[in-house]
Structures are given as C-alpha cells and as structure tokens.
Motif scaffolding. Structure first.
Motif, PDB file in Angstrom:
ATOM      1  N   ASP A 353       0.345  -4.561   2.957  1.00  0.00           N
ATOM      2  CA  ASP A 353      -0.283  -3.622   3.880  1.00  0.00           C
ATOM      3  C   ASP A 353      -1.423  -4.353   4.588  1.00  0.00           C
ATOM      4  OD1 ASP A 353      -0.592  -0.368   4.332  1.00  0.00           O
ATOM      5  OD2 ASP A 353      -2.503  -1.442   4.550  1.00  0.00           O
ATOM      6  N   PRO A 354      -1.588  -4.158   5.890  1.00  0.00           N
ATOM      7  CA  PRO A 354      -2.618  -4.897   6.625  1.00  0.00           C
ATOM      8  C   PRO A 354      -4.042  -4.631   6.163  1.00  0.00           C
ATOM      9  CG  PRO A 354      -0.984  -4.009   8.141  1.00  0.00           C
ATOM     10  CD  PRO A 354      -0.693  -3.417   6.802  1.00  0.00           C
ATOM     11  N   GLU A 355      -4.352  -3.418   5.691  1.00  0.00           N
ATOM     12  CA  GLU A 355      -5.722  -3.085   5.331  1.00  0.00           C
ATOM     13  C   GLU A 355      -5.873  -2.464   3.950  1.00  0.00           C
ATOM     14  OE1 GLU A 355      -8.426  -3.857   6.869  1.00  0.00           O
ATOM     15  OE2 GLU A 355      -7.534  -4.654   8.706  1.00  0.00           O
ATOM     16  N   GLY A 356      -4.796  -2.035   3.336  1.00  0.00           N
ATOM     17  CA  GLY A 356      -4.912  -1.267   2.101  1.00  0.00           C
ATOM     18  C   GLY A 356      -4.715  -2.039   0.818  1.00  0.00           C
ATOM     19  N   MET A 357      -4.643  -3.371   0.876  1.00  0.00           N
ATOM     20  CA  MET A 357      -4.285  -4.153  -0.311  1.00  0.00           C
ATOM     21  C   MET A 357      -5.343  -4.063  -1.413  1.00  0.00           C
ATOM     22  SD  MET A 357      -1.312  -5.701   0.342  1.00  0.00           S
ATOM     23  CE  MET A 357      -1.106  -7.400  -0.160  1.00  0.00           C
ATOM     24  N   THR A 358      -6.606  -4.062  -1.053  1.00  0.00           N
ATOM     25  CA  THR A 358      -7.658  -4.037  -2.071  1.00  0.00           C
ATOM     26  C   THR A 358      -7.561  -2.774  -2.915  1.00  0.00           C
ATOM     27  OG1 THR A 358      -9.148  -5.353  -0.703  1.00  0.00           O
ATOM     28  CG2 THR A 358     -10.145  -4.064  -2.473  1.00  0.00           C
ATOM     29  N   GLU A 359      -7.474  -1.634  -2.263  1.00  0.00           N
ATOM     30  CA  GLU A 359      -7.369  -0.372  -2.994  1.00  0.00           C
ATOM     31  C   GLU A 359      -6.024  -0.242  -3.683  1.00  0.00           C
ATOM     32  OE1 GLU A 359      -8.920   3.417  -4.242  1.00  0.00           O
ATOM     33  OE2 GLU A 359      -9.745   1.494  -3.618  1.00  0.00           O
ATOM     34  N   ALA A 360      -4.966  -0.739  -3.054  1.00  0.00           N
ATOM     35  CA  ALA A 360      -3.628  -0.649  -3.651  1.00  0.00           C
ATOM     36  C   ALA A 360      -3.565  -1.416  -4.964  1.00  0.00           C
ATOM     37  CB  ALA A 360      -2.584  -1.173  -2.672  1.00  0.00           C
ATOM     38  N   ARG A 361      -4.210  -2.573  -5.015  1.00  0.00           N
ATOM     39  CA  ARG A 361      -4.216  -3.364  -6.258  1.00  0.00           C
ATOM     40  C   ARG A 361      -4.846  -2.576  -7.405  1.00  0.00           C
ATOM     41  NH1 ARG A 361      -5.132  -7.816  -2.573  1.00  0.00           N
ATOM     42  NH2 ARG A 361      -3.569  -9.464  -2.911  1.00  0.00           N
ATOM     43  N   ARG A 362      -5.799  -1.737  -7.075  1.00  0.00           N
ATOM     44  CA  ARG A 362      -6.462  -0.936  -8.106  1.00  0.00           C
ATOM     45  C   ARG A 362      -5.594   0.217  -8.586  1.00  0.00           C
ATOM     46  NH1 ARG A 362      -9.718   3.450  -8.746  1.00  0.00           N
ATOM     47  NH2 ARG A 362      -9.455   4.116  -6.572  1.00  0.00           N
ATOM     48  N   LEU A 363      -4.763   0.727  -7.690  1.00  0.00           N
ATOM     49  CA  LEU A 363      -3.996   1.943  -7.983  1.00  0.00           C
ATOM     50  C   LEU A 363      -2.567   1.680  -8.447  1.00  0.00           C
ATOM     51  CD1 LEU A 363      -5.144   4.046  -4.883  1.00  0.00           C
ATOM     52  CD2 LEU A 363      -5.928   4.304  -7.238  1.00  0.00           C
ATOM     53  N   LEU A 364      -2.025   0.529  -8.108  1.00  0.00           N
ATOM     54  CA  LEU A 364      -0.625   0.239  -8.420  1.00  0.00           C
ATOM     55  C   LEU A 364      -0.532  -1.007  -9.292  1.00  0.00           C
ATOM     56  CD1 LEU A 364       0.885   0.832  -4.854  1.00  0.00           C
ATOM     57  CD2 LEU A 364       1.178   2.327  -6.844  1.00  0.00           C
ATOM     58  N   THR A 365       0.208  -0.907 -10.372  1.00  0.00           N
ATOM     59  CA  THR A 365       0.404  -2.054 -11.257  1.00  0.00           C
ATOM     60  C   THR A 365       1.875  -2.466 -11.228  1.00  0.00           C
ATOM     61  OG1 THR A 365       0.782  -0.584 -13.150  1.00  0.00           O
ATOM     62  CG2 THR A 365      -1.475  -1.357 -12.769  1.00  0.00           C
ATOM     63  N   GLY A 366       2.122  -3.717 -11.617  1.00  0.00           N
ATOM     64  CA  GLY A 366       3.490  -4.211 -11.692  1.00  0.00           C
ATOM     65  C   GLY A 366       4.064  -4.635 -10.359  1.00  0.00           C
ATOM     66  N   VAL A 367       3.208  -4.751  -9.333  1.00  0.00           N
ATOM     67  CA  VAL A 367       3.641  -5.089  -7.983  1.00  0.00           C
ATOM     68  C   VAL A 367       3.262  -6.535  -7.675  1.00  0.00           C
ATOM     69  CG1 VAL A 367       3.327  -4.560  -5.522  1.00  0.00           C
ATOM     70  CG2 VAL A 367       3.400  -2.702  -7.210  1.00  0.00           C
ATOM     71  N   THR A 368       4.129  -7.237  -6.975  1.00  0.00           N
ATOM     72  CA  THR A 368       3.799  -8.563  -6.455  1.00  0.00           C
ATOM     73  C   THR A 368       3.237  -8.378  -5.048  1.00  0.00           C
ATOM     74  OG1 THR A 368       5.557  -9.625  -7.733  1.00  0.00           O
ATOM     75  CG2 THR A 368       4.692 -10.838  -5.840  1.00  0.00           C
ATOM     76  N   TRP A 369       2.043  -8.899  -4.812  1.00  0.00           N
ATOM     77  CA  TRP A 369       1.360  -8.679  -3.542  1.00  0.00           C
ATOM     78  C   TRP A 369       1.660  -9.819  -2.580  1.00  0.00           C
ATOM     79  CZ3 TRP A 369       0.118  -3.884  -3.518  1.00  0.00           C
ATOM     80  CH2 TRP A 369      -0.215  -3.260  -4.728  1.00  0.00           C
ATOM     81  N   ALA A 370       2.102  -9.470  -1.394  1.00  0.00           N
ATOM     82  CA  ALA A 370       2.552 -10.446  -0.405  1.00  0.00           C
ATOM     83  C   ALA A 370       1.463 -10.771   0.601  1.00  0.00           C
ATOM     84  CB  ALA A 370       3.796  -9.921   0.317  1.00  0.00           C
ATOM     85  N   ALA A 371       1.623 -11.902   1.277  1.00  0.00           N
ATOM     86  CA  ALA A 371       0.639 -12.359   2.259  1.00  0.00           C
ATOM     87  C   ALA A 371       0.856 -11.730   3.626  1.00  0.00           C
ATOM     88  CB  ALA A 371       0.680 -13.878   2.376  1.00  0.00           C
TER      89      ALA A 371
END
Length: 439
Positions: A353-371
């Motif tokens: 997500d262009p802007e929501g990655m910081t908060e998403a990392r806090r709320l969602l587990t088990g996800v691989t975060w892309a660049a």
C-alpha cells in the motif's frame, strides 16, 4: 478570533489548521506529548494531501501553534473546540464519550471567564445537554455556551472540504453562541456557503443522518451488484441509470468490498444504538450495518473461487490496504477482514500500500510486505486489488502478467475493463459486472 482545538487527530488537526488559514489564531492541544513534539518539528502524524504545507505556512505566519498545556490554550481562547475520539463502545456499539467528557471537564477547570465550548467530535444526540450540565457542575461560577459543529471531511480531500464546504452546520441555543459561530465561518460568506443554524440536538443528528444515508447508498449498490452477477447485468450501468436521476444522485454508487474508515462503521453503529435507546429503532440502518460487515467477510471467497477453489500453498498479491485511497487510515478497512481470511485459507500473502504500510504492519500478521505493486505480485497465483490508489489504476499489465505465476486478478474496485483484461489474457473477476466468455 482566538481558538483552542482540543485533539490533534484527523478532525482536530485539519480543522484547526484550516481555521488558522481563515485568519484566526489557533492553538491545537493534545495530551500526547510525543505527538506535539512531532508537530512542533513540522512532522505531520497523518497522511492528508496538502496538510503539511498548510500547517507549515500558518505556523510561520504565527497563526497556528501546538501545545500539551490545555489550561494555557483554554485561557487564551474565546472558542474551545472538542475534537477528541469517540470510538465504538464494546458490546453495544454506542459511542464512547469518555474522552469528550474528560476534555470538557478540563476545559471547565481551566476557564477564567466566558467560553463557547463546541463539540466537533461526532457525538450522539443529547451529548450537548450532557456537556452543558457537566460544565455547570464543574464550574458554576463561569458562564459557558455550548454548540455542536459537526465535521463533514472526507479523508483524502479534507482541506478542500473544509475550505469549500457544501454547508456548515452550527447547532446553538443562544444568540451569543450563534454570533460567535457566524464570525468563525465569516470567510466562507464570500462563496455564499450555506450556514445551517439549528438546535444542538438537530446538529448532532444531522451528522449521523448524513453518514447513515451515504452508507445506505453504498450498501444498496453493493447488494444490487450481487443481483447483477446472478442475472448478467452490469452494476455500472445500473448506477449510471439511477444516478442521473436528480433525486438520487451519482455519488456513493460505486460497488466494492464494503465501506470502512473512521466514520461510517462507527457512526452507523452509534446511531442504531441511540435509536434503540430512545425507543425508535432504525431497522434500515441496522440492516446496513449487518450487510456491510457480512460483505467484507465474504470478499475472500471470491479470491478462493478465482484460484480454482483452493488457496492452499498459493501466493496472493494484495494491492491496497487502507480503507480508501489518499489516506493512511486503516480503521475498519476491508483488508482487515480479507487478508486474515486469505491466510486462514492457506494462502501466502504479499501486500503493498502506498501509505498504509506502517499501520498495516501493526494490524496484520503473517504477511510479506512488498516494496511496490510489482513486488507484491511477484510469483503470485492471484492478484487482489482492494484499494483503488491511482498508481494501481495504470499498472503495466504486460509487466503484471510477466511477474505473476498465473494471470488471475480479482478487482474489488472495478478499476479495469473486463473486456480489456480478458483480451490481455487475464482470468478476471470484478464486482457486479459480467466478464466476456464467463457465464
């Protein structure tokens, strides 16, 4: 005028900054010292297009300041706005007013003379009366007026909404308070912006009624999309055909995965709770709430179906996590239901997500975060478009097809044309629209 804005969340920070742009002297207050320190350094804690520049300009002009000293801010103000959070209360969905009442109590203790106390927070009908009673109980020696001034800000376009609003609603119960509210919004008179003066109770209900009506339009078109899929109709044609009727209007008739965000879910639940409390149940809004929650939960089933009935050991590339584009707000976003359901179904999830990655990392587990988007789709068996950011509207589809393991896309925002996607060799699923070659 001299204004104190209690709360530097989304509503408080945008409103306080825009009032300073009107020429008023504004101090924004928050009990989170770290947030105040960030603001004093020019760091904006939320993503809202244009806000950083507007804050910087008004700070330089000396019209906008930030402090954690509520008493000092109140003593220097004529009008005090309450713009703190009113989250849903666990169990009954009613708005939690504890932050509002605590702020009001502190304002009362700090006041050294007449003050107009204005609720900017979204509060249930009857809150104004409770605020008035609390002020009188805490400081019977001070003269207070109370007003309700609900906000109608859309995340992603909040500055434009404040500076050029459809209307301003001001609920007051005294001529003095009405005059002060009129003076606050005087800069809008040049644009002949309607100022709707009402009682406090009416102003409180207008906010809830507006959000409930818009949420109902979204839910209606989503359910029509479900019917379209059964009968082979196109929900875009339905939305255009009814939206051109001036009595209905075209806005909020975009089918998708369900509404989220900081307002619609919370406010519809609070309105339902208030209506039940007063013995006037709103069965239509009750159905909107339940239908929307069920819809978000069902979206993962579309991804499973597109993947051939199973996601076991398959990779899903997720594009977009925030509840809408042009914000970093993840509150009640459809992704918070969809992504965990995909993981439970056995999928590996790569998300961006262009802007929501910081908060998403806090709320969602088990996800691989892309660049970026293409990184999220690398090796994916299925692509899922959840939030319609502009950069996702113009993807290089040849590149998408090349990096994916299989060219399968589930477009929950109807960004792409089914005929184009099929023509490019994709297996494509959208909301409420027929796909060429698929019965």
């Amino acid at each position: 005028m001299r204004v104190a804005m209690i709360g530097t969340g989304y509503v408080g920070l945008v409103s306080g900054t825009c009032f300073s742009e009107f020429g008023h002297s504004v101090v924004c207050v928050d009990n989170d010292q770290s947030k105040i320190e960030r603001l004093l350094r020019g760091e904006i804690p939320i993503y809202e297009p244009g806000l950083e520049d507007l804050v910087a300009r008004n700070v330089r002009a000396g019209r906008l300041g930030f402090t954690s000293d509520l008493a000092e801010a109140v003593r220097g103000a004529e009008v005090v706005f309450i713009a703190v959070g009113t989250p849903s209360r666990r169990g009954d969905g009613h708005a939690d007013l504890s932050y509002v009442f605590e702020a009001v109590r502190q304002v009362a203790l700090a006041a050294d003379g007449y003050r107009l106390v204005v609720t900017k927070s979204t509060v249930p009908v009857g809150t104004g009366g409770q605020v008035r009673a609390l002020l009188a109980e805490t400081r019977p020696d001070v003269d207070f007026d109370v007003a309700s001034n609900p906000e109608f800000l859309r995340e992603g376009s909040a500055i434009e909404d404040f500076m050029r609003p459809d209307r301003v609603v001001a609920g007051t119960d005294s001529e003095r308070a009405r005059d002060l509210m009129t003076e606050l919004y005087r800069p809008l008179f040049l644009m002949e912006t309607p100022i709707v003066h009402t009682t406090i109770e009416s102003a409180e209900l207008i906010k809830y009624a507006a959000n409930a009506f818009l949420a109902t339009k979204i839910t209606f078109i989503n359910e029509m999309a479900d019917l379209c899929e059964k009968v082979g109709a196109n929900v875009h044609d339905i939305a255009r055909g009814i939206g051109l009727d001036g009595r209905i209007g075209r806005k909020f008739l975009h089918a998708g995965p369900g509404f989220g965000g900081s307002c619609f879910p919370k406010d519809t639940r609070a309105l339902v709770s208030s209506a039940q409390q007063y013995g006037a149940p709103l069965t239509l809004v009750e159905q909107v709430v339940s239908s929307n929650e069920a819809r978000k939960r069902r979206m993962a089933e579309r991804v499973v179906a597109a993947a051939g009935g199973s996601l076991r050991d398959k990779t899903v590339g997720v594009l977009g996590l925030t509840f809408k584009p042009n914000t970093d707000d993840m509150r009640e976003a459809p992704s918070l239901d969809i992504v965990p359901a995909l993981l439970r179904a056995g999928a590996r999830v790569r998300a961006y997500d262009p802007e929501g990655m910081t908060e998403a990392r806090r709320l969602l587990t088990g996800v691989t975060w892309a660049a970026d988007a293409y990184d999220a789709l690398e090796g994916a068996d299925v692509a899922v478009l959840i939030t319609e950011w502009n950069q996702f509207r113009a993807l290089d589809l040849d590149r998408v097809k090349a990096v994916m393991k299989a060219p399968v896309m589930v477009d929950l925002r109807n960004v792409y044309a089914p005929s184009e996607m099929v023509g490019r060799g994709f297996t494509y699923t959208s909301i409420g629209r027929p796909t060429p070659g698929v019965a």
